[in-house]
Design a protein around this motif. Structure first.
Motif: not given
Length: 781
Positions: A411-434
């Protein structure tokens, strides 16, 4: 047949026009679907496989190896012509064999400005491409008949002939150049408006980029394999089967009938698992993605695999290398089985203590700890030939419910999601997860960010939400890898819409693979019907297939003979090895956590507290059918080996099961709760192993009876130690205990380490987060 390469055959150019109608023609095996789709992309047009327009009677005849007569073909050709004539403003690219001049005339009668692109190949090239196409309408044996029927384009027909022996990219460029010459335009690959080469659409796959990083040879394998696949084989690649049977006959049925792209199996002894995988790989012409759930090391992938730690355990000590070790053991043991795909790491954030489905399956309750440990796990398992599927996008841990039994929501808003879950996904995508597994988790505020005004009734789980999969994951997060659904039987998905609709809708929304049949025949047909009706477009199917095959190629599966896809039997020696168990023991020693000891009860030793009353608590048997109290034998033995005198408590049900009569819960309470309790016992130990995973929306301690005798009423009588072997949040149900320990696991290593620390033989090193106190003051006392 004339050997013509990239040769226009129209007598005069057709004036350039806003609407293009192109038929990609040729005999079976020439690559009409692959080249047609690529041409359509470059021209910014939709693509349709003409086979999808055949009536069922024609399909049945071709599948039986019976050539169609012209009487069979005329209604189909009329449908092809009318489909082209009624194409949208830009036009249409359509694949159709169109072997005879009379067939092409029938199409032109309805769509006069149609241009024919003939993909020409020698009998040898065509024959090699048809080999192994067991599910196609056109068996290879009928190739001679098709070649005899073929009437090449002649001078008064608007068309182009391209030799298919060249690499796919060259065939594409020659096709586009020929089309441009025929209709008077100047379009070449990458130059057209909306083409992949100028302004790539954010959803197009780039096989040369991360996470695939394919070379030219691997890309050629991907494209040529797709070109040689039947429609049935293409649909089959979208599925990951759950193998519920180890028999060869079962696998024969799955692989021969449904042509699946991947599989996960029911865990069993490592030798049986490996042989099962070996047989499966030997039976398919396209290597399988073989997945396992190595969330805790080798455990979960086979019965004798090494339990290393849970995700939470790997996040419960300052040493981040614990997560790497977990990944390393997971990679070595699953690769020895023949697995090549890990449904891990889990990158959910445990924000809500009431969420019990990921409480032990999350590295922690902050994005920082999740990112740090997920990268370590990924790096560890990547030392073996394994691809990862992190899960569960867009993120579990906010809702208290379990998507296995109900749709849950982030239920997070867009900005809060980006700071939390979005941060995790950006980092892992950048790290090469397939690859990324999509949860059956809705995200109302995220969906409304991309679809303003979206009503509550239209909020769908991410597996069905294109705004989450495409606008967010593909677009804003830039994920180029493979997307798969979570298990399709989960109610979080199935409550959303009818099965016949949701199966193709997941692929249409942006998923590339569909995890598990419910009923194979039904689901396969639902997916095929979704393609034929246009729910799954040709472009969406082609993109999914390229990602599936690219993941296989990135693992080097395309270069290995089937006999080498699974290691030899002697490789199984690493599974459950002494070295791996030593790793588990060292991690257990580091991560056993003292949550509180407010009464100063510790240490407790045989010298100070000889007589121990031992209580065991479980959530009852779950779907694994394992004995939920089996761990008590290990606890009792370890305590006795340490010198304690152990008195094991048994409930009324347990005593009746052992043959005792005249006992009930009131009589047990009366016997247990007596004034001389402290005269009989020096201390009480409560070991809880409560799981219940995927069967209930919340997990709490369920006592054996009302006012049960095992509830820690005895904390006022003797020093009492409560040890959790699984869930970290039991203090909400036992706030009265003054000494609480989280051992993380019911493994022998964790139990042994816990008892040593209770006795003061080693220090507690594990850490915990605030979730353990469950937002209640009394749990801290």
């Amino acid at each position: 047949m004339t050997d013509i390469t990239s040769t226009p055959v129209a007598t005069a150019p057709i004036p350039a026009r806003a609407r293009r109608r192109i038929v990609v023609m040729g005999v079976s095996g020439c690559g009409k679907t692959t080249i047609g789709d690529l041409v359509a992309r470059e021209l910014g047009l939709p693509f349709l496989d003409g086979d999808a327009l055949h009536p069922v009677e024609n399909v049945a005849k071709m599948a039986a190896g019976t050539p169609l007569t012209d009487d069979d073909r005329w209604p189909w050709l009329a449908t092809v012509g009318s489909t082209l004539a009624n194409a949208g403003d830009g036009g249409l690219v359509l694949a159709c064999s169109a072997l005879k001049r009379s067939y092409r005339d029938a199409i032109r009668a309805l769509a006069p400005d149609t241009v024919f692109l003939h993909l020409h190949g020698s009998k040898e090239v065509l024959g090699s491409r048809l080999e192994g196409r067991s599910g196609h309408f056109m068996p290879a044996a009928l190739l001679d008949s098709q070649l005899a029927t073929l009437e090449p384009l002649v001078g008064d027909e608007a068309g182009i002939v391209v030799d298919i022996a060249a690499p796919v990219n060259q065939v594409l460029n020659e096709a586009l150049a020929g089309v441009a010459a025929v209709d008077g335009s100047t379009v070449t690959a990458g130059d057209s408006p909306g083409a992949a080469g100028s302004q790539p659409r954010q959803f197009d796959v780039d096989l040369q980029a991360a996470p695939f990083n394919l070379d030219d040879d691997a890309i050629a394998w991907v494209d040529s394999t797709i070109a040689g696949m039947s429609l049935g084989e293409k649909i089959g690649q979208l599925f990951i089967n759950h193998n519920n049977d180890y028999s060869p006959e079962y696998l024969d049925g799955v692989l021969d009938t449904f042509h699946v792209g991947g599989m996960r199996y029911r865990p069993g002894p490592s030798a049986a698992v490996q042989e099962h995988i070996r047989y499966a790989q030997s039976k398919t012409s396209i290597p399988l993605l073989v997945a396992s759930n190595p969330e805790m090391g080798g455990a979960g992938s086979c019965d004798d695999g090494t339990f290393v730690s849970t995700h939470l355990q790997a996040g419960s000590h300052p040493d981040k290398a614990i997560a790497r070790q977990m990944g390393q053991v997971a990679g070595v043991e699953t690769a020895a089985l023949g697995c090549n795909w890990a449904f891990a790491p889990i990158v959910d954030i445990h924000y809500n203590w009431r969420n019990t489905v990921i409480s032990t399956r999350a590295f922690g309750n902050t994005p920082e700890i999740v990112v740090e440990r997920a990268k370590e796990y990924f790096d560890g398992i990547s030392e073996s030939p394994t691809a990862c599927a992190m899960k569960h996008f867009p993120g579990d841990g906010m809702d208290e419910r379990d998507q296995h039994v109900v749709t849950s929501y982030n239920t997070l808003g867009y900005e809060e999601w980006n700071r939390t879950y979005g941060h995790v996904y950006r980092e892992m995508i950048g790290h090469g997860v397939q690859s990324i597994m999509i949860g059956h988790i809705g995200a109302p505020e995220l969906s409304r960010h991309f679809r303003p005004g979206l009503p509550d009734r239209d909020i769908l789980p991410a597996t069905l939400a294109p705004e989450l999969l495409q606008d967010l994951l593909r677009g804003e997060l830039g994920f180029n890898g493979l997307i798969l659904t979570d298990a399709s039987q989960m109610i979080g998905l199935t409550q959303a819409m009818r099965r016949k609709d949701l199966v193709p809708a997941t692929i249409a929304a942006g998923c590339d693979m569909f995890l598990f049949f419910r009923n194979p025949e039904e689901d396969f047909q639902y997916m095929l019907d979704g393609y034929k009706s246009g729910i799954i477009t040709e472009q969406r199917l082609h993109d999914a297939l390229r990602r599936i095959l690219a993941l296989k190629a990135s693992l080097g599966l395309h270069r290995k003979p089937s006999a080498e896809l699974v290691p030899p039997a002697e490789s199984l020696g690493v599974i459950g090895s002494d070295a791996h168990r030593a790793v588990a023991a060292a991690i257990a020693d580091k991560t056993v956590t003292l949550v509180k000891d407010t009464a100063g009860n510790l240490p407790i030793t045989p010298e100070t507290h000889k007589r121990i009353r031992l209580y065991g608590i479980s959530g009852g048997a779950d779907f694994t059918r394992a004995d939920p109290l089996a761990y008590l034998d290990t606890v009792k033995a370890e305590l006795e080996n340490a010198g304690f005198e152990v008195h094991l408590f048994k409930t009324a049900d347990q005593r009746e099961a052992a043959g005792e009569t005249g006992v009930n819960f009131m009589s047990v309470i009366s016997e247990e709760a007596t004034g001389d309790y402290a005269d009989k016992y020096d201390a009480a130990f409560v070991f809880a192993n409560v799981k219940g995973f995927a069967q209930e929306a919340a997990i709490r301690i369920k006592w054996s009876t009302p006012m049960a005798a095992e509830i820690p009423w005895y904390v006022t009588e003797v020093p009492t130690v409560f040890v959790s072997l699984n869930q970290p949040n039991h203090l909400i149900d036992v706030p009265m205990v003054k000494t609480a320990i989280h051992a993380h696991a019911g493994s022998p290593e964790a139990i042994r380490a816990t008892i040593e620390k209770i006795m003061g033989k080693s220090e507690f090193q594990g850490t915990f987060n605030e979730n353990v106190f469950c937002d209640s003051f009394d749990t801290r006392l």
